[in-house]
Design an enzyme around this catalytic site. Structure first.
Site, mmCIF file in Angstrom:
data_model
loop_
_atom_site.group_PDB
_atom_site.id
_atom_site.type_symbol
_atom_site.label_atom_id
_atom_site.label_comp_id
_atom_site.label_asym_id
_atom_site.label_seq_id
_atom_site.Cartn_x
_atom_site.Cartn_y
_atom_site.Cartn_z
ATOM 1 N N GLU A 194 145.153 3.950 129.583
ATOM 2 C CA GLU A 194 145.128 2.505 129.773
ATOM 3 C C GLU A 194 146.520 1.892 129.913
ATOM 4 O O GLU A 194 146.645 0.703 130.224
ATOM 5 C CB GLU A 194 144.373 1.842 128.615
ATOM 6 C CG GLU A 194 142.889 2.191 128.635
ATOM 7 C CD GLU A 194 142.080 1.465 127.575
ATOM 8 O OE1 GLU A 194 142.686 0.938 126.638
ATOM 9 O OE2 GLU A 194 140.849 1.440 127.702
ATOM 10 N N GLU B 69 139.810 23.546 118.599
ATOM 11 C CA GLU B 69 140.749 22.964 117.629
ATOM 12 C C GLU B 69 141.599 24.046 116.978
ATOM 13 O O GLU B 69 142.722 23.785 116.549
ATOM 14 C CB GLU B 69 139.974 22.197 116.562
ATOM 15 C CG GLU B 69 140.833 21.584 115.483
ATOM 16 C CD GLU B 69 140.023 20.816 114.453
ATOM 17 O OE1 GLU B 69 140.316 20.955 113.250
ATOM 18 O OE2 GLU B 69 139.094 20.086 114.843
#
Length: 302
Positions: free
Chosen positions: A83, A114
């Site tokens: 953004e 992970e």
């Protein structure tokens, strides 16, 4: 690592019998827990400010900010990075989001990625991280091996490192120049760190990117003067931004935007000073992109 000792893995006594509650009672319990998040972030503000200072210092040297995370933390980093270009007109390469498992993991939960230490190191290598960059590791528990490996590799390359975590006892803080610890307490559902921990991470990431862009002159007052005009809604916003900045009407603001080829910063200078587009661009170049300083150079200080 004794994971059962982590604050993010504790059982919340306030929601022990949540499975006996009505729908409204459940959401009220969740809301009560969410109320604690802003206060937890408030306690971390000095460290968040220090992190912003570090990011600004590196970006002024030509560096980038690179978010690294897994699961919810990774997705939030990618969201914040994605953004920045439309909001502040920066290149997509300036703020980057890296996630364990890559693009596929954005849409699907791959819990095992992970733990992929090699991938963490490799992703930093592939980004060609250098000493002018800053890498922000995001992990609720502060223990995600992928994130720890990424920060470790970033430090080896001389980059600045920041840890954003929700417990102070994870390994990630040991790898960071600045640690932002936001202790939100046990989740409404034990271990579901997409809840309070995720909300806290989102708030802090908003602060890191927004405060950095403000410090870099990407706003004038609280107006987005570096946004990219990509659609009808944003064009309307751009007109209103120029009008507000110059205390003029939307018709004149639209004309100034036209003269500036749709660029908001020079349009503001044209509207305020009555200068040409060329004069506005020269002033902005001299002011390193700061509208306030450019106004001073054009003889219009506040």
């Amino acid at each position: 690592m004794d994971y059962h000792k982590l604050l993010t893995e504790q059982i919340n006594p306030a929601t022990r019998d949540i499975d006996l509650c009505s729908s409204e009672e459940i959401v009220r319990l969740i809301n009560e827990e969410d109320k604690k998040v802003a206060y937890a972030v408030e306690r971390a503000l000095p460290r968040i400010g220090a992190a912003v200072d570090l990011i600004v210092e590196r970006m002024k040297r030509g560096g980038r900010m690179i978010y690294v995370g897994a699961g919810t933390s990774g997705r939030l980093g990618v969201l914040d990075a994605s953004e920045c270009p439309p909001t502040y007109g920066v290149e997509p390469s300036l703020v980057v989001g890296l996630m364990a498992g890559g693009k596929e993991a954005l849409y699907n939960a791959y819990a095992d990625v992970e733990d992929d230490v090699q991938s963490g190191r490799r992703d930093i290598e592939n980004q060609r991280v250098e000493e002018q960059d800053v890498v922000v590791g995001i992990s609720a528990s502060g223990t995600a091996p992928y994130v720890c490996a990424a920060l470790e590799e970033a430090r080896r390359r001389g980059a600045a490192t920041i840890a954003l975590v929700n417990t102070r006892f994870g390994r990630l803080t040991d790898l960071a120049d600045v640690s932002v610890v936001v202790e939100v307490g046990a989740e409404a559902i034990m271990g579901s760190t997409r809840m309070k921990a995720g909300t806290a991470e989102k708030m802090v990431l908003n602060m890191l990117s927004t405060a950095t862009m403000v410090r870099l002159g990407k706003t004038y007052r609280n107006l987005m003067v570096d946004m990219k005009v990509l659609n009808v809604k944003i064009r309307d916003r751009a007109v209103r931004v120029v009008a507000a900045a110059a205390d003029t009407d939307c018709e004149r603001a639209a004309e100034c935007l036209r003269l500036a080829d749709g660029a908001v910063k020079p349009a503001v200078l044209i509207a305020v000073c009555g200068c040409s587009a060329e004069e506005a661009e020269r002033a902005l170049t001299r002011a390193d992109g700061s509208v306030r300083r450019a106004l001073e150079y054009l003889g219009r200080s506040e």
